[in-house]
Design a protein around this motif. Sequence first.
Motif, short mmCIF file in Angstrom:
data_model
loop_
_atom_site.label_atom_id
_atom_site.label_comp_id
_atom_site.label_asym_id
_atom_site.label_seq_id
_atom_site.Cartn_x
_atom_site.Cartn_y
_atom_site.Cartn_z
N PRO A 41 2.25 11.02 -7.25
CA PRO A 41 2.75 12.21 -6.55
C PRO A 41 1.67 12.97 -5.77
O PRO A 41 1.92 13.43 -4.65
CB PRO A 41 3.33 13.07 -7.67
CG PRO A 41 3.67 12.10 -8.76
CD PRO A 41 2.64 11.01 -8.66
N GLU A 42 0.48 13.09 -6.33
CA GLU A 42 -0.59 13.81 -5.64
C GLU A 42 -1.01 13.07 -4.37
O GLU A 42 -1.16 13.66 -3.30
CB GLU A 42 -1.78 13.99 -6.57
CG GLU A 42 -2.88 14.84 -5.97
CD GLU A 42 -4.02 15.08 -6.94
OE1 GLU A 42 -5.17 15.16 -6.48
OE2 GLU A 42 -3.76 15.18 -8.16
N ARG A 43 -1.20 11.76 -4.51
CA ARG A 43 -1.59 10.94 -3.37
C ARG A 43 -0.49 10.94 -2.30
O ARG A 43 -0.77 11.05 -1.11
CB ARG A 43 -1.89 9.51 -3.83
CG ARG A 43 -2.53 8.64 -2.79
CD ARG A 43 -2.85 7.27 -3.33
NE ARG A 43 -3.95 7.33 -4.29
CZ ARG A 43 -3.93 6.78 -5.50
NH1 ARG A 43 -2.88 6.09 -5.91
NH2 ARG A 43 -4.95 6.87 -6.31
N LEU A 44 0.75 10.83 -2.74
CA LEU A 44 1.88 10.84 -1.81
C LEU A 44 1.96 12.17 -1.07
O LEU A 44 2.16 12.19 0.15
CB LEU A 44 3.19 10.56 -2.54
CG LEU A 44 4.45 10.59 -1.67
CD1 LEU A 44 4.38 9.53 -0.58
CD2 LEU A 44 5.69 10.39 -2.54
N GLY A 45 1.78 13.27 -1.78
CA GLY A 45 1.82 14.58 -1.14
C GLY A 45 0.76 14.73 -0.07
O GLY A 45 1.03 15.24 1.02
N LEU A 46 -0.44 14.25 -0.36
CA LEU A 46 -1.52 14.30 0.61
C LEU A 46 -1.19 13.44 1.83
O LEU A 46 -1.37 13.86 2.97
CB LEU A 46 -2.83 13.84 -0.04
CG LEU A 46 -4.07 13.85 0.83
CD1 LEU A 46 -4.38 15.25 1.35
CD2 LEU A 46 -5.26 13.32 0.03
N ALA A 53 0.84 -1.20 0.00
CA ALA A 53 0.00 0.00 0.00
C ALA A 53 0.87 1.25 0.00
O ALA A 53 0.56 2.23 -0.69
CB ALA A 53 -0.94 -0.01 1.20
N LEU A 54 1.96 1.24 0.75
CA LEU A 54 2.87 2.38 0.76
C LEU A 54 3.48 2.59 -0.62
O LEU A 54 3.57 3.73 -1.10
CB LEU A 54 3.96 2.17 1.81
CG LEU A 54 5.01 3.28 1.90
CD1 LEU A 54 4.37 4.63 2.20
CD2 LEU A 54 6.05 2.92 2.96
N ALA A 108 3.05 5.90 -2.84
CA ALA A 108 4.24 6.59 -3.30
C ALA A 108 4.30 6.69 -4.83
O ALA A 108 4.97 7.57 -5.37
CB ALA A 108 5.50 5.89 -2.79
N GLY A 109 3.57 5.83 -5.51
CA GLY A 109 3.57 5.83 -6.97
C GLY A 109 2.77 6.95 -7.60
O GLY A 109 2.84 7.16 -8.82
#
Length: 103
Positions: free
Chosen positions: A27-32, A19-20, A24-25
């Motif tokens: 960028p928008e989701r990772l930033g949030l 899931a991590l 991380a794949g």
Amino acid sequence: MKKPVHNPREVAEIVAIQALSFVAGDPERLGLFLAETGVGPETLRNAASDPNFLLSVLDFVLRDDATVKAFASTSELHPTNVAAARQVLGDALGDRTWERDVP
């Protein structure tokens, strides 16, 4: 050949690490995710070894139906397996604040 994993907690941690990677794949989701957790990109790798952090990753993925469905599809899991991994890891860590709906 890899040794099969039979320990439910180990399986749950593997799902959380997947899931991590999924988070991380994008960028928008990772930033949030980073903004919500307060973890910086430079400490992400070290945080991934913390079971409580992995629990927060699963919480992040599970809070939105579209996200959990996308992750489950990408990982070739059923969404209920993701929820089950969260339950197992939470139980192992003594987190009783989260309950899944059971029909």
